[in-house]
Scaffold this motif. Structure first.
Motif, PDB file in Angstrom:
ATOM      1  N   HIS A  72      -2.869 -74.413  51.169  1.00  9.28           N
ATOM      2  CA  HIS A  72      -1.851 -74.279  52.214  1.00  9.28           C
ATOM      3  C   HIS A  72      -2.516 -74.476  53.576  1.00  9.28           C
ATOM      4  O   HIS A  72      -3.568 -73.903  53.847  1.00  9.28           O
ATOM      5  CB  HIS A  72      -1.193 -72.896  52.137  1.00  9.28           C
ATOM      6  N   GLY A  73      -1.923 -75.296  54.402  1.00  9.79           N
ATOM      7  CA  GLY A  73      -2.473 -75.547  55.728  1.00  9.79           C
ATOM      8  C   GLY A  73      -3.588 -76.578  55.743  1.00  9.79           C
ATOM      9  O   GLY A  73      -4.271 -76.732  56.752  1.00  9.79           O
ATOM     10  N   TYR A  74      -3.784 -77.280  54.637  1.00 11.50           N
ATOM     11  CA  TYR A  74      -4.831 -78.303  54.557  1.00 11.50           C
ATOM     12  C   TYR A  74      -4.770 -79.195  55.799  1.00 11.50           C
ATOM     13  O   TYR A  74      -3.706 -79.654  56.200  1.00 11.50           O
ATOM     14  CB  TYR A  74      -4.643 -79.139  53.295  1.00 11.50           C
ATOM     15  N   ASP A  75      -5.912 -79.433  56.390  1.00  8.11           N
ATOM     16  CA  ASP A  75      -6.010 -80.240  57.603  1.00  8.11           C
ATOM     17  C   ASP A  75      -6.963 -81.402  57.338  1.00  8.11           C
ATOM     18  O   ASP A  75      -8.176 -81.198  57.227  1.00  8.11           O
ATOM     19  CB  ASP A  75      -6.514 -79.373  58.763  1.00  8.11           C
ATOM     20  N   ALA A  76      -6.414 -82.601  57.247  1.00 16.76           N
ATOM     21  CA  ALA A  76      -7.235 -83.784  56.974  1.00 16.76           C
ATOM     22  C   ALA A  76      -8.238 -84.050  58.089  1.00 16.76           C
ATOM     23  O   ALA A  76      -9.213 -84.760  57.882  1.00 16.76           O
ATOM     24  CB  ALA A  76      -6.339 -84.998  56.771  1.00 16.76           C
ATOM     25  N   ASP A  77      -8.009 -83.465  59.260  1.00 19.30           N
ATOM     26  CA  ASP A  77      -8.906 -83.678  60.407  1.00 19.30           C
ATOM     27  C   ASP A  77      -9.753 -82.450  60.737  1.00 19.30           C
ATOM     28  O   ASP A  77     -10.397 -82.413  61.782  1.00 19.30           O
ATOM     29  CB  ASP A  77      -8.075 -84.076  61.630  1.00 19.30           C
ATOM     30  N   ARG A  78      -9.745 -81.443  59.890  1.00 18.29           N
ATOM     31  CA  ARG A  78     -10.528 -80.235  60.120  1.00 18.29           C
ATOM     32  C   ARG A  78     -11.999 -80.593  60.327  1.00 18.29           C
ATOM     33  O   ARG A  78     -12.547 -81.442  59.611  1.00 18.29           O
ATOM     34  CB  ARG A  78     -10.355 -79.302  58.919  1.00 18.29           C
ATOM     35  N   TYR A 122     -13.677 -79.269  53.504  1.00 25.08           N
ATOM     36  CA  TYR A 122     -13.379 -78.230  52.514  1.00 25.08           C
ATOM     37  C   TYR A 122     -14.366 -78.307  51.340  1.00 25.08           C
ATOM     38  O   TYR A 122     -14.723 -79.390  50.895  1.00 25.08           O
ATOM     39  CB  TYR A 122     -11.967 -78.415  51.959  1.00 25.08           C
ATOM     40  N   TYR A 163     -10.181 -87.414  50.612  1.00 20.90           N
ATOM     41  CA  TYR A 163      -9.828 -86.087  51.115  1.00 20.90           C
ATOM     42  C   TYR A 163     -10.940 -85.581  52.023  1.00 20.90           C
ATOM     43  O   TYR A 163     -12.091 -86.001  51.901  1.00 20.90           O
ATOM     44  CB  TYR A 163      -9.597 -85.102  49.955  1.00 20.90           C
ATOM     45  N   ASN A 164     -10.598 -84.668  52.901  1.00 20.03           N
ATOM     46  CA  ASN A 164     -11.578 -84.086  53.824  1.00 20.03           C
ATOM     47  C   ASN A 164     -12.344 -82.984  53.096  1.00 20.03           C
ATOM     48  O   ASN A 164     -12.060 -81.796  53.258  1.00 20.03           O
ATOM     49  CB  ASN A 164     -10.875 -83.535  55.063  1.00 20.03           C
TER      50      ASN A 164
END
Length: 181
Positions: free
Chosen positions: A10-16, A20, A91-92
């Motif tokens: 939940h809240g996955y951010d591809a630009d974090r 991960y 994926y990030n």
């Protein structure tokens, strides 16, 4: 071609800024890539653990080894050559082995033992569950000692494959605190 199921927290951010970590899951005999989400509800377990502050958000990848040539080593090759590169390209997620975990249940645990023993450097954390592995040789033991994260080998209370005393067994080793190998 083999399916994989990718669960994004939940809240996955591809630009974090911080990629991960990943948890790769291998199903039991007769199952397929959806087993960990359909029967195992791994995504609910993860979200509850994140909410409790027990783990950080991570991406879960459930694999499918049905019909894969080469047995356990074929599965290791499939992970190394296809699945991990695909996930890391799309994926990030972190690309270091120290940020990857592999867990397998039953037949997937047998696959996990092979990777744990003979392809140790692919993952920083290893968890073969509900299966017994062959006795490790000296080279395999040396590789296991170098696991940077942790090792968990466990069974359930009613697991007839491993538990012959009715008491469930678990062996936990963490290289930061010493190994029990």
């Amino acid at each position: 071609m083999h399916d994989i199921v990718v669960y994004l927290p939940h809240g996955y951010d591809a630009d974090r800024a911080t990629p991960y970590p990943t948890l790769y899951l291998s199903h039991g005999g007769g199952d397929h890539s959806t087993a960990w989400t359909m029967q195992g509800v791994a995504h609910y377990i993860l979200e509850n653990a994140i909410a409790a502050g027990a783990v950080q958000p991570m991406v879960i990848i459930s694999t499918d080894f049905n019909g894969l040539p080469g047995g356990n080593n074929g599965y290791a090759n499939e992970l190394r050559d296809n699945v991990i590169p695909y996930v890391e390209a799309n994926y990030n997620v972190a690309t270091r082995a120290e940020d990857r975990a592999l867990a397998g249940f039953s037949a997937g645990g047998c696959r996990a033992f092979t990777i744990f023993y003979d392809h140790t450097v692919l993952f920083g954390y290893h968890a073969p569950w509900s299966i017994t592995g062959p006795v490790a040789n000296a080279d395999q033991i040396e590789r296991m000692k170098a696991v940077p994260g942790g090792i968990h080998i466990g069974t359930g209370l009613q697991d007839h494959l491993f538990n012959n005393r009715g008491q469930g067994g678990t062996v936990v080793a963490n290289t930061r605190y010493g190994s029990r190998l």
